[in-house]
Design an enzyme around this catalytic site. Structure first.
Site, PDB file in Angstrom:
ATOM      1  N   TYR A   1     -98.170 -23.810 -68.227  1.00 27.86           N
ATOM      2  CA  TYR A   1     -99.219 -24.516 -69.105  1.00 27.86           C
ATOM      3  C   TYR A   1     -98.686 -25.620 -69.526  1.00 27.86           C
ATOM      4  O   TYR A   1     -99.509 -26.478 -69.988  1.00 27.86           O
ATOM      5  CB  TYR A   1     -99.691 -23.457 -70.169  1.00 27.86           C
ATOM      6  CG  TYR A   1    -100.496 -22.322 -69.327  1.00 27.86           C
ATOM      7  CD1 TYR A   1    -100.735 -22.258 -67.979  1.00 27.86           C
ATOM      8  CD2 TYR A   1    -100.832 -21.242 -70.089  1.00 27.86           C
ATOM      9  CE1 TYR A   1    -101.550 -21.138 -67.201  1.00 27.86           C
ATOM     10  CE2 TYR A   1    -101.627 -20.255 -69.682  1.00 27.86           C
ATOM     11  CZ  TYR A   1    -101.987 -20.165 -68.080  1.00 27.86           C
ATOM     12  OH  TYR A   1    -102.535 -19.104 -67.657  1.00 27.86           O
TER      13      TYR A   1
ATOM     14  N   ASP B   1    -104.946  -9.731 -70.426  1.00 24.11           N
ATOM     15  CA  ASP B   1    -106.199  -9.528 -70.165  1.00 24.11           C
ATOM     16  C   ASP B   1    -106.407  -8.058 -69.376  1.00 24.11           C
ATOM     17  O   ASP B   1    -107.249  -7.576 -69.811  1.00 24.11           O
ATOM     18  CB  ASP B   1    -106.824 -10.681 -69.421  1.00 24.11           C
ATOM     19  CG  ASP B   1    -107.240 -11.569 -70.590  1.00 24.11           C
ATOM     20  OD1 ASP B   1    -107.011 -11.672 -71.885  1.00 24.11           O
ATOM     21  OD2 ASP B   1    -108.337 -12.663 -70.090  1.00 24.11           O
TER      22      ASP B   1
ATOM     23  N   ASP C   1     -96.860  -8.845 -59.201  1.00 25.56           N
ATOM     24  CA  ASP C   1     -97.876  -8.254 -58.389  1.00 25.56           C
ATOM     25  C   ASP C   1     -97.839  -6.772 -58.494  1.00 25.56           C
ATOM     26  O   ASP C   1     -98.892  -6.147 -58.406  1.00 25.56           O
ATOM     27  CB  ASP C   1     -97.976  -8.695 -56.839  1.00 25.56           C
ATOM     28  CG  ASP C   1     -96.452  -8.799 -56.203  1.00 25.56           C
ATOM     29  OD1 ASP C   1     -95.456  -8.509 -57.243  1.00 25.56           O
ATOM     30  OD2 ASP C   1     -96.208  -8.999 -55.147  1.00 25.56           O
TER      31      ASP C   1
ATOM     32  N   LYS D   1     -91.359 -13.066 -60.884  1.00 21.31           N
ATOM     33  CA  LYS D   1     -91.514 -13.259 -59.239  1.00 21.31           C
ATOM     34  C   LYS D   1     -90.023 -13.870 -58.809  1.00 21.31           C
ATOM     35  O   LYS D   1     -90.409 -14.781 -58.148  1.00 21.31           O
ATOM     36  CB  LYS D   1     -92.841 -14.189 -59.158  1.00 21.31           C
ATOM     37  CG  LYS D   1     -93.490 -14.013 -57.777  1.00 21.31           C
ATOM     38  CD  LYS D   1     -94.249 -12.805 -57.203  1.00 21.31           C
ATOM     39  CE  LYS D   1     -94.489 -12.854 -55.872  1.00 21.31           C
ATOM     40  NZ  LYS D   1     -94.752 -11.727 -55.150  1.00 21.31           N
TER      41      LYS D   1
ATOM     42  N   ASP E   1    -100.520 -14.285 -69.385  1.00 24.38           N
ATOM     43  CA  ASP E   1    -102.174 -14.443 -69.805  1.00 24.38           C
ATOM     44  C   ASP E   1    -103.132 -13.725 -68.916  1.00 24.38           C
ATOM     45  O   ASP E   1    -103.897 -12.973 -69.563  1.00 24.38           O
ATOM     46  CB  ASP E   1    -102.456 -15.854 -69.266  1.00 24.38           C
ATOM     47  CG  ASP E   1    -103.754 -16.392 -69.673  1.00 24.38           C
ATOM     48  OD1 ASP E   1    -104.553 -15.829 -70.480  1.00 24.38           O
ATOM     49  OD2 ASP E   1    -104.146 -17.665 -69.214  1.00 24.38           O
TER      50      ASP E   1
END
Ligand code: NAD
Length: 358
Positions: A141, A251, A223, A191, A247
């Protein structure tokens, strides 16, 4: 020593829900003889209306001087069309970066009384209590270079996912320390099979484990973590990850609980100074009606007392009071089900105060 809490109600339902959390704060100040002073400052659209800036200097100065900030929510259609830099969200982003709030704590707790609100089977989620620790000021980000450029006659978009060892160590330390005061289990999500930046992430987190021998550290690819969160979320205690994965996973975890009106969050700096806010937005659709659920904000206050003011005893008392009120069948409209008593924002706040005092 007196601790200073800055209250920033913001926009929409912000002032309504923060008022209830302030009632609870006043109650615990009395019951526990806490030496706390409070001040208030404008932020978001309401600050823009008065100062032409969603984070005026006077508010930022107060935020810098405070030991912790209790934040409501910002934004709404009234300010959607103003220039990007002056929009309410910019005020919050600037506040987070000015105070260097790099550690975002998002608990996903499902009170057993609300298990039916989740889209998952009650036995899979009832009593869920996990904490996601998301790095908030680095990663993709913020990484440079970023942009959209012309290449071979077409546009190409690009971003950079970047973490230094010190940034990883800093968030790792927060996560290990939180695991120590919780269930002593830490999962680091990466990852590393594909992305070098998370290969380093995994290496640095692994190297820290020796400092926390009591914490059981494990690793998972993002994943798989996303799958496991809906398959068997209660296997987790603390989860630490970078900005982008955090993020998304936070959620997902939040939604396991089925009610956005119940979820608090914290963003901390290196000295545990923090900004505490509900996970939800300013809910313009119900603002001013007195029906918003104040519990996420009340639970944010409880996090504030636990992490910035180091009063776990007071935080426990608030959480117990919330549970008691739910046990008694009180529900705001967003969590109401048959057989429960529907109450408004103020009545819910009053009930938590009464439960604290009884
Ligand atoms: P939202 O979270 O405000 O609302 C989503 C839905 O959940 C709405 O139906 C709302 O009524 C309901 N809801 C949210 N909080 C509730 C509560 N405490 N009690 C009962 N119901 C509740 O999300 P949105 O509608 O996407 O965004 C509205 C505004 O909030 C936008 O301007 C957005 O930019 C802003 N926003 C602010 C923050 C923040 O302050 N940190 C976060 C997200 C969105």
């Amino acid at each position: 020593m007196t601790k200073n809490i800055l209250v920033m109600p913001g926009d929409g339902i912000g002032p309504e829900i923060v008022a209830e959390a302030v009632k609870v704060l006043e109650a615990v100040k009395q019951t526990f003889s806490l030496d706390i002073s409070t001040d208030e400052a404008l932020v978001g659209g309401s600050a823009y209306d008065v100062h032409g800036d969603p984070l005026p200097e006077v508010s930022l100065e107060k935020a810098r001087a405070a030991d912790a900030i209790l934040f409501g929510s910002i934004g709404g259609p009234k300010w959607d069309a103003i220039e990007r830099d002056k929009r309410p969200e910019r005020g919050l982003l600037r506040l987070r970066s000015s105070l260097n709030l790099f550690a975002n704590l998002r608990p996903a707790i499902l009170f057993p009384q609300l298990a039916s609100a989740s889209s998952l089977k009650p036995e899979i989620v009832s009593g869920l209590d996990i904490l996601i620790v998301r790095e908030l000021t680095g990663g993709i980000y913020f990484g440079q270079p970023r942009g959209i450029r012309e290449e071979n006659g077409e546009r190409v978009g690009f971003n950079t996912d970047v973490y230094s060892e010190s940034e990883i160590r800093r968030i790792g330390r927060v996560a290990f320390e939180l695991a120590m005061v919780r269930g002593k289990k830490l999962l680091s999500v990466d990852k590393a099979n594909v992305l070098e930046v998370t290969e380093l992430w995994k290496e640095v987190i692994t190297s820290m484990a020796a400092e926390y021998p009591e914490v059981q550290l494990s690793h998972m690819y993002v994943d798989n973590a996303a799958m496991q969160l809906v398959r068997a979320p209660k296997q987790f205690d603390v989860i630490v990850t970078g900005n982008l994965f955090g993020d998304i996973l936070s959620d997902e975890a939040a939604m396991l609980t089925g009610s956005i009106g119940m979820l608090p969050s914290a963003s901390l700096d290196e000295n545990r100074k923090g900004l505490y806010e509900p996970c939800h937005g300013s809910a313009p659709d119900i603002a001013g009606q007195g029906i918003a659920n104040p519990l996420a904000t009340i639970l944010s206050l409880s996090m504030l007392l636990r992490y910035s003011l180091e009063r776990a005893d007071v935080a426990d008392a608030i959480e117990k009071a919330v549970e008691r009120v739910l046990e008694d069948g009180l529900r705001t409209a967003d969590i109401w089900t048959d057989g429960c008593r529907k109450v408004g924002t103020a009545e819910m706040g009053d009930a938590v105060v009464a439960a604290l005092k009884s």
